[in-house]
Write a protein that holds these residues in place. Structure first.
Motif, PDB file in Angstrom:
ATOM      1  N   PRO A 160       0.811  -1.216   0.000  1.00  0.00           N
ATOM      2  CA  PRO A 160       0.000   0.000   0.000  1.00  0.00           C
ATOM      3  C   PRO A 160       0.849   1.273   0.000  1.00  0.00           C
ATOM      4  N   ILE A 161       0.410   2.251  -0.783  1.00  0.00           N
ATOM      5  CA  ILE A 161       0.975   3.600  -0.722  1.00  0.00           C
ATOM      6  C   ILE A 161      -0.204   4.546  -0.507  1.00  0.00           C
ATOM      7  N   THR A 162      -0.291   5.056   0.696  1.00  0.00           N
ATOM      8  CA  THR A 162      -1.402   5.906   1.109  1.00  0.00           C
ATOM      9  C   THR A 162      -0.864   7.088   1.904  1.00  0.00           C
ATOM     10  N   ALA A 163      -1.756   7.999   2.224  1.00  0.00           N
ATOM     11  CA  ALA A 163      -1.356   9.154   3.021  1.00  0.00           C
ATOM     12  C   ALA A 163      -0.814   8.716   4.376  1.00  0.00           C
ATOM     13  N   GLU A 164      -1.342   7.616   4.890  1.00  0.00           N
ATOM     14  CA  GLU A 164      -0.953   7.158   6.223  1.00  0.00           C
ATOM     15  C   GLU A 164       0.509   6.714   6.297  1.00  0.00           C
ATOM     16  N   ASN A 165       1.058   6.203   5.191  1.00  0.00           N
ATOM     17  CA  ASN A 165       2.469   5.795   5.215  1.00  0.00           C
ATOM     18  C   ASN A 165       3.350   6.710   4.365  1.00  0.00           C
ATOM     19  N   GLY A 166       2.831   7.910   4.065  1.00  0.00           N
ATOM     20  CA  GLY A 166       3.621   8.874   3.306  1.00  0.00           C
ATOM     21  C   GLY A 166       3.835   8.475   1.869  1.00  0.00           C
ATOM     22  N   PHE A 167       2.998   7.559   1.372  1.00  0.00           N
ATOM     23  CA  PHE A 167       3.074   7.066  -0.014  1.00  0.00           C
ATOM     24  C   PHE A 167       4.425   6.388  -0.303  1.00  0.00           C
ATOM     25  N   VAL A 168       4.988   5.785   0.731  1.00  0.00           N
ATOM     26  CA  VAL A 168       6.242   5.031   0.576  1.00  0.00           C
ATOM     27  C   VAL A 168       5.938   3.552   0.780  1.00  0.00           C
ATOM     28  N   PRO A 169       6.100   2.718  -0.232  1.00  0.00           N
ATOM     29  CA  PRO A 169       5.779   1.292  -0.094  1.00  0.00           C
ATOM     30  C   PRO A 169       6.779   0.575   0.821  1.00  0.00           C
ATOM     31  N   GLU A 170       6.267  -0.396   1.546  1.00  0.00           N
ATOM     32  CA  GLU A 170       7.122  -1.219   2.390  1.00  0.00           C
ATOM     33  C   GLU A 170       7.323  -2.582   1.750  1.00  0.00           C
ATOM     34  N   ILE A 171       8.526  -3.100   1.845  1.00  0.00           N
ATOM     35  CA  ILE A 171       8.824  -4.422   1.304  1.00  0.00           C
ATOM     36  C   ILE A 171       8.033  -5.469   2.072  1.00  0.00           C
ATOM     37  N   PRO A 172       7.345  -6.369   1.382  1.00  0.00           N
ATOM     38  CA  PRO A 172       6.568  -7.403   2.075  1.00  0.00           C
ATOM     39  C   PRO A 172       7.447  -8.212   3.044  1.00  0.00           C
ATOM     40  N   LYS A 173       6.931  -8.437   4.235  1.00  0.00           N
ATOM     41  CA  LYS A 173       7.706  -9.131   5.261  1.00  0.00           C
ATOM     42  C   LYS A 173       7.264 -10.573   5.486  1.00  0.00           C
ATOM     43  N   ASN A 174       6.051 -10.885   5.043  1.00  0.00           N
ATOM     44  CA  ASN A 174       5.509 -12.206   5.382  1.00  0.00           C
ATOM     45  C   ASN A 174       5.829 -13.286   4.362  1.00  0.00           C
ATOM     46  N   ARG A 175       6.422 -12.908   3.224  1.00  0.00           N
ATOM     47  CA  ARG A 175       6.843 -13.925   2.268  1.00  0.00           C
ATOM     48  C   ARG A 175       7.808 -13.341   1.238  1.00  0.00           C
ATOM     49  N   HIS A 176       8.588 -14.219   0.612  1.00  0.00           N
ATOM     50  CA  HIS A 176       9.559 -13.790  -0.392  1.00  0.00           C
ATOM     51  C   HIS A 176       8.839 -13.329  -1.654  1.00  0.00           C
ATOM     52  N   VAL A 177       9.330 -12.250  -2.242  1.00  0.00           N
ATOM     53  CA  VAL A 177       8.786 -11.735  -3.496  1.00  0.00           C
ATOM     54  C   VAL A 177       9.859 -11.869  -4.569  1.00  0.00           C
ATOM     55  N   ASP A 178       9.490 -12.439  -5.710  1.00  0.00           N
ATOM     56  CA  ASP A 178      10.450 -12.680  -6.791  1.00  0.00           C
ATOM     57  C   ASP A 178      10.579 -11.498  -7.737  1.00  0.00           C
ATOM     58  N   VAL A 179       9.468 -10.835  -8.018  1.00  0.00           N
ATOM     59  CA  VAL A 179       9.436  -9.726  -8.974  1.00  0.00           C
ATOM     60  C   VAL A 179       8.695  -8.559  -8.333  1.00  0.00           C
ATOM     61  N   ILE A 180       9.326  -7.396  -8.344  1.00  0.00           N
ATOM     62  CA  ILE A 180       8.746  -6.207  -7.714  1.00  0.00           C
ATOM     63  C   ILE A 180       8.514  -5.143  -8.773  1.00  0.00           C
ATOM     64  N   TYR A 181       7.282  -4.646  -8.866  1.00  0.00           N
ATOM     65  CA  TYR A 181       6.950  -3.547  -9.768  1.00  0.00           C
ATOM     66  C   TYR A 181       6.975  -2.231  -8.987  1.00  0.00           C
ATOM     67  N   LEU A 182       7.773  -1.293  -9.463  1.00  0.00           N
ATOM     68  CA  LEU A 182       7.815   0.040  -8.882  1.00  0.00           C
ATOM     69  C   LEU A 182       7.603   1.063  -9.988  1.00  0.00           C
ATOM     70  N   CYS A 183       6.901   2.140  -9.662  1.00  0.00           N
ATOM     71  CA  CYS A 183       6.649   3.220 -10.612  1.00  0.00           C
ATOM     72  C   CYS A 183       6.955   4.528  -9.908  1.00  0.00           C
ATOM     73  N   CYS A 184       7.933   5.274 -10.429  1.00  0.00           N
ATOM     74  CA  CYS A 184       8.315   6.537  -9.796  1.00  0.00           C
ATOM     75  C   CYS A 184       8.733   7.545 -10.856  1.00  0.00           C
TER      76      CYS A 184
END
Length: 412
Positions: A160-184
């Motif tokens: 999630p990127i919302t006002a509550e987290n300053g629109f900064v995504p956090e890396i998922p902690k509960n499982r491994h991610v193979d491919v990450i999509y980022l748009c900036c």
């Protein structure tokens, strides 16, 4: 019997902007005299700059002579454009790329959707939420996303990127991610990721052998000198990231179609046996099979934006749109709306008042002010309660739309 690819049947019924068009058309049928202004779909409105037009005319004339005619071009793109990209977009930022790491395309949408073809179907993907719909839809088509339940796909990690987290995504902690999509800068929120936060994703990818697909289609709109324009400004990114760029919004090429993808030679993926395969090798093979190259005329047009005249003219158009964004931010905030983006990107991300659902606010604004926005929930579950406005309209239509929104808001 020919059987359907059942994964296509898992796609939601309509593409977001097709849904918007359907609702707007229905409104126009009911109100044929209404003058509707769209601040929804992010299409540009200003004409191509003179340097680009001159280059296109010259290239067209070349096609009219047997001595200079061009047929099939290289699938990877002409060297004149690839070299101009390296020289102008990356070397000034201290980024060293080889020209053959650049692949010219017909716009970033194609490559961001197609690149996932290179990856095994059960790679687990992580996406920011909200997100540009093509990222997820293209993965759904290959069967990578699981089942759609309660507005989410079961095999997708949402960041999630919302006002509550300053629109900064956090890396998922509960499982491994193979491919990450980022748009900036992010589409739809118009917000950005700083170097420190982007470095966390690069470090994660390097440590966990993950791949980052980085969409920088709006990098030309960044104003803050501390915000990276390319993921390759982060040390180590050459080993774990592919970057997508487009001239659609940078130079008004939405109707011309040209962009490019950077696939560094250092980026590789693994086989089940542990063999490392360079992604550039796979992407080159894919393009040679499925893509006949971007037109010569379009590539000459793109080359022209790197001339001194082209740079100045393109920047003037970008400034025009960002002035629209500034006017929109000022007006909407003065009306009491909570708004984000618009400072390093041509999009305004506005929270709807009183937690109004996105589609409900869309219809209220359409019917009340005859202005079209984009419902935030169409970009992902965290987008509900927000709408997106684009600054790509003309100055006159933008100001008229803001006047209508002002009158409509004050009448409530």
């Amino acid at each position: 019997m020919a059987l359907v690819n059942i994964h296509f049947l898992n796609l939601q019924n309509n593409y977001l902007f097709a849904d918007i068009a359907k609702k707007v058309n229905a409104f126009k049928v009911m109100h044929p005299k209404a003058d509707v202004i769209s601040l929804g779909i992010g299409d540009v409105t200003q004409p191509l700059c003179p340097a680009v037009i001159e280059a296109m005319h010259k290239a067209t004339d070349e096609m009219a002579s047997s001595a200079t005619f061009r047929g099939y071009g290289p699938e990877q793109g002409y060297d004149f454009l690839r070299e101009a990209i390296v020289k102008n977009d990356f070397l000034p930022r201290g980024i060293r790329l080889d020209a053959d790491e650049i692949y010219i395309n017909d716009g970033a949408k194609s490559d961001t959707g197609n690149f996932q073809e290179l990856l095994h179907w059960d790679n687990f993907i992580g996406v920011t939420d909200p997100i540009y719909p093509v990222y997820i839809d293209s993965n759904v088509m290959i069967g990578r996303c699981g089942t759609y339940r309660n507005g989410k796909w079961t095999n997708v990690a949402y960041m999630p990127i919302t006002a509550e987290n300053g629109f900064v995504p956090e890396i998922p902690k509960n499982r491994h991610v193979d491919v990450i999509y980022l748009c900036c800068p992010n589409n739809p929120t118009g917000t950005v990721i700083g170097k420190q936060d982007l470095r966390k994703f690069v470090n994660y990818a390097l440590k966990h052998d993950a791949l980052i697909l980085f969409d920088a289609a709006y990098q030309a709109y960044i104003r803050d000198p501390e915000i990276p324009h390319s993921i390759y400004e982060i040390r180590g990114a050459r080993k774990c990231a592919v970057e997508f760029r487009s001239y659609s919004k940078t130079a008004g090429f939405t109707g011309v179609r040209c962009g490019y993808t950077i696939v560094p030679k250092d980026v590789s993926v693994a086989t089940f046996e542990g063999e490392r395969i360079p992604l550039s090798q796979l992407w080159n093979r894919r393009q040679c099979t499925k893509f006949n190259g971007t037109s010569y005329i379009s590539q000459r047009a793109a080359e022209a934006i790197y001339s001194p005249e082209g740079k100045a003219q393109v920047q003037a158009t970008i400034d025009y749109y960002m002035d629209n964004a500034s006017r929109m931010l000022t007006t909407l905030r003065s009306l009491g709306y909570e708004c984000y983006g618009g400072e390093n990107a041509p999009y305004i991300w506005m929270r709807t008042p009183h937690n109004t659902p996105s589609w409900q606010f869309f219809e209220e604004l359409l019917y009340g002010a005859h202005v079209v926005c984009t419902p935030g929930v169409g970009f992902g579950p965290s987008g509900d309660g927000y709408v997106r406005f684009t600054a790509f309209g003309s100055r006159e239509q933008t100001e008229e739309a803001l006047n209508r929104i002002t009158n409509w808001t004050k009448s409530h």
